[in-house]
Design an enzyme around this catalytic site. Structure first.
Site, PDB file in Angstrom:
ATOM      1  N   ILE A   1      -4.216 -67.631 -45.815  1.00 15.41           N
ATOM      2  CA  ILE A   1      -4.808 -68.538 -44.823  1.00 15.41           C
ATOM      3  C   ILE A   1      -5.523 -67.747 -43.738  1.00 15.41           C
ATOM      4  CG2 ILE A   1      -4.254 -70.156 -42.962  1.00 15.41           C
ATOM      5  CD1 ILE A   1      -2.170 -71.385 -44.822  1.00 15.41           C
TER       6      ILE A   1
ATOM      7  N   LEU B   1       2.423 -67.566 -40.378  1.00 12.60           N
ATOM      8  CA  LEU B   1       3.562 -66.965 -41.069  1.00 12.60           C
ATOM      9  C   LEU B   1       4.267 -68.034 -41.899  1.00 12.60           C
ATOM     10  CD1 LEU B   1       4.950 -64.980 -38.005  1.00 12.60           C
ATOM     11  CD2 LEU B   1       3.870 -63.999 -40.040  1.00 12.60           C
TER      12      LEU B   1
ATOM     13  N   HIS C   1       8.050 -69.625 -37.838  1.00 12.33           N
ATOM     14  CA  HIS C   1       7.235 -70.224 -36.782  1.00 12.33           C
ATOM     15  C   HIS C   1       7.955 -70.296 -35.442  1.00 12.33           C
ATOM     16  CE1 HIS C   1       4.268 -72.499 -39.657  1.00 12.33           C
ATOM     17  NE2 HIS C   1       4.267 -71.183 -39.829  1.00 12.33           N
TER      18      HIS C   1
ATOM     19  N   LYS D   1       0.792 -75.497 -39.670  1.00 11.02           N
ATOM     20  CA  LYS D   1       1.715 -76.584 -39.942  1.00 11.02           C
ATOM     21  C   LYS D   1       2.503 -76.308 -41.208  1.00 11.02           C
ATOM     22  CE  LYS D   1      -1.647 -79.358 -42.384  1.00 11.02           C
ATOM     23  NZ  LYS D   1      -2.323 -80.590 -42.524  1.00 11.02           N
TER      24      LYS D   1
END
Length: 179
Positions: free
Chosen positions: A70, A134, A139, A157
């Site tokens: 990501i 991560l 988180h 998310k």
């Protein structure tokens, strides 16, 4: 699933191909296209729809935490094209990978940190915000650490694995007067 039905993935691939080919079919029929005359006179000044880019030194500096798919494929290229933010630091467990990516985005080598050195972000004035990409289970920890370091947080998310972790993250940011 009945044997006479195509597998779901085949159906989705077919529908994706169909959806992607629809614009090409529409473009082929330009002669049948409905158009309207302009609503503004040619002498009118066009509206400015996009604000101008902030000067480089005024953009929000973001530290990217985690250099997985990501971050590397989506977020770093997006930040590089952003008019209001810029990548200025990286946090990774693989220094060689971090240095290679830092070179791609003109991030100083000194701003490539290991997870153990995360708190050093507090001493990098160019970092105003932290983007956490991560695994979900990390988180809460890194959001809390970023808030303690005095940085704003943008977290992938889902926010966390439980309501309690979410509340911990919210409380840490409130306590640090960060969002």
């Amino acid at each position: 699933m009945k044997h006479s039905q195509p597998p779901r993935r085949d159906f989705l691939r077919y529908m994706g191909t169909l959806a992607l080919s629809a614009p090409a079919v529409a473009a082929a029929n330009d002669q049948d296209k409905v158009t309207f005359p302009p609503i503004y006179d040619k002498s009118e000044k066009p509206e400015q729809t996009e604000p101008p880019a902030d000067p480089w030194n005024e953009r929000v500096g973001v530290a990217i935490v985690g250099l997985g798919r990501i971050s590397v494929n989506e977020m770093l290229p997006a930040f590089a094209q952003s008019k209001h933010a810029k990548p200025v630091a990286l946090v990774t467990g693989d220094r060689a990978k971090g240095l290679k990516i830092a070179h791609q985005y003109n991030i100083p080598e000194a701003n490539v940190l290991d997870y153990r050195d995360f708190e050093k972000l507090a001493q990098i004035p160019d970092v105003q915000a932290v983007y956490i990409a991560l695994p979900n289970g990390m988180h809460a920890e890194y959001t809390t650490r970023a808030a303690r370091a005095g940085k704003h947080v943008l977290c992938e998310k889902p926010m966390a694995n439980s309501v309690a972790e979410c509340q911990q993250m919210i409380d840490a940011c409130k306590k640090a007067a960060r969002s």
